[in-house]
Design a protein around this motif. Structure first.
Motif, PDB file in Angstrom:
ATOM      1  N   GLU A 154       2.248  15.566   7.785  1.00 30.14           N
ATOM      2  CA  GLU A 154       3.279  14.568   8.338  1.00 30.14           C
ATOM      3  C   GLU A 154       2.648  13.466   9.036  1.00 30.14           C
ATOM      4  O   GLU A 154       3.100  12.252   8.849  1.00 30.14           O
ATOM      5  N   LEU A 155       1.175  13.375   9.328  1.00 30.02           N
ATOM      6  CA  LEU A 155       0.586  12.125  10.117  1.00 30.02           C
ATOM      7  C   LEU A 155       0.214  11.378   8.889  1.00 30.02           C
ATOM      8  O   LEU A 155       0.723  10.024   8.889  1.00 30.02           O
ATOM      9  N   ARG A 156      -0.366  11.728   7.624  1.00 30.55           N
ATOM     10  CA  ARG A 156      -0.484  11.089   6.446  1.00 30.55           C
ATOM     11  C   ARG A 156       0.847  10.278   6.121  1.00 30.55           C
ATOM     12  O   ARG A 156       0.819   9.036   5.758  1.00 30.55           O
ATOM     13  N   SER A 157       1.679  11.069   5.910  1.00 33.86           N
ATOM     14  CA  SER A 157       3.112  10.448   5.438  1.00 33.86           C
ATOM     15  C   SER A 157       3.617   9.303   6.235  1.00 33.86           C
ATOM     16  O   SER A 157       3.731   8.315   5.774  1.00 33.86           O
ATOM     17  N   THR A 158       3.444   9.505   7.744  1.00 36.67           N
ATOM     18  CA  THR A 158       4.076   8.336   8.551  1.00 36.67           C
ATOM     19  C   THR A 158       3.041   7.338   8.456  1.00 36.67           C
ATOM     20  O   THR A 158       3.682   6.003   8.319  1.00 36.67           O
ATOM     21  N   LEU A 159       1.771   7.299   8.649  1.00 36.13           N
ATOM     22  CA  LEU A 159       0.978   6.299   8.806  1.00 36.13           C
ATOM     23  C   LEU A 159       0.888   5.586   7.212  1.00 36.13           C
ATOM     24  O   LEU A 159       0.832   4.143   7.318  1.00 36.13           O
ATOM     25  N   GLU A 160       0.966   6.320   6.175  1.00 37.97           N
ATOM     26  CA  GLU A 160       0.553   5.577   4.867  1.00 37.97           C
ATOM     27  C   GLU A 160       2.105   4.817   4.564  1.00 37.97           C
ATOM     28  O   GLU A 160       1.954   3.976   3.967  1.00 37.97           O
ATOM     29  N   SER A 161       3.180   5.503   4.874  1.00 37.10           N
ATOM     30  CA  SER A 161       4.326   4.905   4.607  1.00 37.10           C
ATOM     31  C   SER A 161       4.436   3.664   5.489  1.00 37.10           C
ATOM     32  O   SER A 161       4.815   2.435   4.739  1.00 37.10           O
ATOM     33  N   SER A 162       4.123   3.570   6.707  1.00 37.80           N
ATOM     34  CA  SER A 162       4.366   2.269   7.314  1.00 37.80           C
ATOM     35  C   SER A 162       3.340   1.221   6.966  1.00 37.80           C
ATOM     36  O   SER A 162       3.487   0.022   6.687  1.00 37.80           O
ATOM     37  N   ALA A 163       2.135   1.640   6.534  1.00 34.93           N
ATOM     38  CA  ALA A 163       1.178   0.684   5.995  1.00 34.93           C
ATOM     39  C   ALA A 163       1.784   0.272   4.534  1.00 34.93           C
ATOM     40  O   ALA A 163       1.539  -1.161   4.222  1.00 34.93           O
ATOM     41  N   ALA A 164       2.066   0.976   3.720  1.00 30.71           N
ATOM     42  CA  ALA A 164       2.571   0.562   2.517  1.00 30.71           C
ATOM     43  C   ALA A 164       3.726  -0.391   2.366  1.00 30.71           C
ATOM     44  O   ALA A 164       3.729  -1.417   1.643  1.00 30.71           O
ATOM     45  N   ARG A 165       4.752  -0.033   3.525  1.00 31.42           N
ATOM     46  CA  ARG A 165       5.747  -1.162   3.985  1.00 31.42           C
ATOM     47  C   ARG A 165       5.231  -2.327   3.989  1.00 31.42           C
ATOM     48  O   ARG A 165       5.642  -3.582   3.647  1.00 31.42           O
ATOM     49  N   LEU A 166       4.302  -2.564   5.080  1.00 32.58           N
ATOM     50  CA  LEU A 166       3.578  -3.752   5.448  1.00 32.58           C
ATOM     51  C   LEU A 166       2.772  -4.486   4.314  1.00 32.58           C
ATOM     52  O   LEU A 166       2.803  -5.545   4.153  1.00 32.58           O
ATOM     53  N   ALA A 167       2.099  -3.756   3.423  1.00 25.42           N
ATOM     54  CA  ALA A 167       1.390  -3.977   2.407  1.00 25.42           C
ATOM     55  C   ALA A 167       2.134  -4.672   1.348  1.00 25.42           C
ATOM     56  O   ALA A 167       1.903  -5.971   0.753  1.00 25.42           O
ATOM     57  N   ALA A 168       3.397  -4.448   1.154  1.00 23.15           N
ATOM     58  CA  ALA A 168       4.347  -4.908   0.235  1.00 23.15           C
ATOM     59  C   ALA A 168       4.800  -6.142   0.746  1.00 23.15           C
ATOM     60  O   ALA A 168       5.081  -7.243  -0.229  1.00 23.15           O
ATOM     61  N   GLU A 169       4.561  -6.528   1.871  1.00 28.81           N
ATOM     62  CA  GLU A 169       5.107  -7.736   2.502  1.00 28.81           C
ATOM     63  C   GLU A 169       4.001  -8.652   2.883  1.00 28.81           C
ATOM     64  O   GLU A 169       3.985 -10.133   2.756  1.00 28.81           O
ATOM     65  N   ARG A 170       2.791  -8.113   2.708  1.00 26.16           N
ATOM     66  CA  ARG A 170       1.608  -9.086   3.494  1.00 26.16           C
ATOM     67  C   ARG A 170       0.402  -9.070   2.317  1.00 26.16           C
ATOM     68  O   ARG A 170      -0.533  -9.920   2.453  1.00 26.16           O
ATOM     69  N   ARG A 171       0.387  -8.413   1.187  1.00 25.94           N
ATOM     70  CA  ARG A 171      -0.729  -8.304   0.394  1.00 25.94           C
ATOM     71  C   ARG A 171      -1.027  -9.576  -0.283  1.00 25.94           C
ATOM     72  O   ARG A 171      -0.116 -10.421  -0.448  1.00 25.94           O
ATOM     73  N   THR A 172      -2.165  -9.811  -0.649  1.00 29.10           N
ATOM     74  CA  THR A 172      -2.589 -10.963  -1.165  1.00 29.10           C
ATOM     75  C   THR A 172      -3.198 -10.467  -2.624  1.00 29.10           C
ATOM     76  O   THR A 172      -3.049  -9.436  -3.058  1.00 29.10           O
ATOM     77  N   GLU A 173      -3.311 -11.701  -3.475  1.00 31.32           N
ATOM     78  CA  GLU A 173      -3.768 -11.358  -4.833  1.00 31.32           C
ATOM     79  C   GLU A 173      -5.133 -10.551  -4.852  1.00 31.32           C
ATOM     80  O   GLU A 173      -5.150 -10.021  -5.878  1.00 31.32           O
ATOM     81  N   ARG A 174      -5.907 -10.833  -3.690  1.00 34.78           N
ATOM     82  CA  ARG A 174      -7.301 -10.166  -3.809  1.00 34.78           C
ATOM     83  C   ARG A 174      -6.790  -8.635  -3.521  1.00 34.78           C
ATOM     84  O   ARG A 174      -7.536  -7.936  -4.230  1.00 34.78           O
TER      85      ARG A 174
END
Length: 246
Positions: free
Chosen positions: A98-118
């Motif tokens: 549950e902890l993994r799911s919460t952290l990684e879901s939030s991080a993936a959401r932000l990554a989709a919005e903020r990721r760079t080409e690198r």
């Protein structure tokens, strides 16, 4: 790298700092055995008792594990990571999921919005490395590759606090993954992560979050929360087979 010789307490702190730097820099990665006491004495140019005191201090702080008859091993990259590892070593697997799911879901959401080409290039490379590790049949290599991939997703969130927290939980999550994968890579541990990278690449925050949130619960049969079935299709996945795993 001989050290200077001020009063004993200050010298001990220098040795502790030097050993900690070897760990945090990645020179001594998690799981590796550090040089023997005589080797450290030669490298640092200090007395055996000073080295022993420093090693014991880092073991007490949770960075090192002294194993009689085997050597001393790196078990965490920071004091907080060591505390996390000890604190959650016997935690309920579902709670870790549950902890993994919460952290990684939030991080993936932000990554989709903020990721760079690198970030995208790194994720592509780590995805390939993850699949190569699976194909090698080496479970520990796969655990390391999978953990590195997920760490890169979190880092792509550009949230330094979330990234640091995830890193400090790293060994707890790797232990969880080792238990999930088992000693041998089997079809039941297959999980495709390409859709997550695609969602991050296209900026689909909702899809990225949903994909990342589901991974921790798609466990091998018999594990609490496990949904995979031998010979079947895992939720959101391809038919099971000798493919890249969890």
């Amino acid at each position: 790298m001989p050290l200077s010789h001020p009063r004993r307490s200050a010298l001990s702190e220098q040795v502790i700092s030097e050993l900690r730097n070897q760990i945090t820099s990645g020179e001594w990665p998690v799981g590796s055995r550090i040089p023997t006491e005589p080797e450290l004495v030669d490298q640092l140019g200090v007395a055996r008792n000073t080295v022993r005191e420093a090693v014991r201090a880092l073991a007490h702080n949770g960075l090192l594990d002294i194993r009689q008859g085997s050597g001393t091993y790196v078990v965490a990259t920071s004091e907080l990571a060591g505390v996390m590892h000890r604190r959650f070593a016997d935690a309920d697997p579902r709670h870790i999921a549950e902890l993994r799911s919460t952290l990684e879901s939030s991080a993936a959401r932000l990554a989709a919005e903020r990721r760079t080409e690198r970030d995208l290039k790194q994720l592509d490379a780590l995805l390939v490395r993850r699949e190569e590790a699976w194909e090698s049949g080496d479970a520990e290599a796969f655990v390391a590759a999978d953990a590195t991939f997920h760490m890169a997703v979190v880092a792509a969130s550009r949230n330094d606090v979330m990234t640091a927290m995830y890193a400090d939980l790293g060994e707890v999550l790797r232990d969880w993954l080792r238990e999930d994968v088992g000693k041998e890579l089997t079809p039941e541990t297959y999980m495709d992560h390409a859709r997550l990278v695609d969602a991050i690449r296209t900026g689909d925050a909702e899809a990225a979050a949903t994909e990342a949130a589901s991974y921790p619960f798609q466990c091998r049969p018999g594990r609490p929360g496990g949904q995979g079935q031998p010979g079947g299709i895992r939720p959101g996945g391809r038919p099971s087979g000798p493919q890249p795993g969890s």
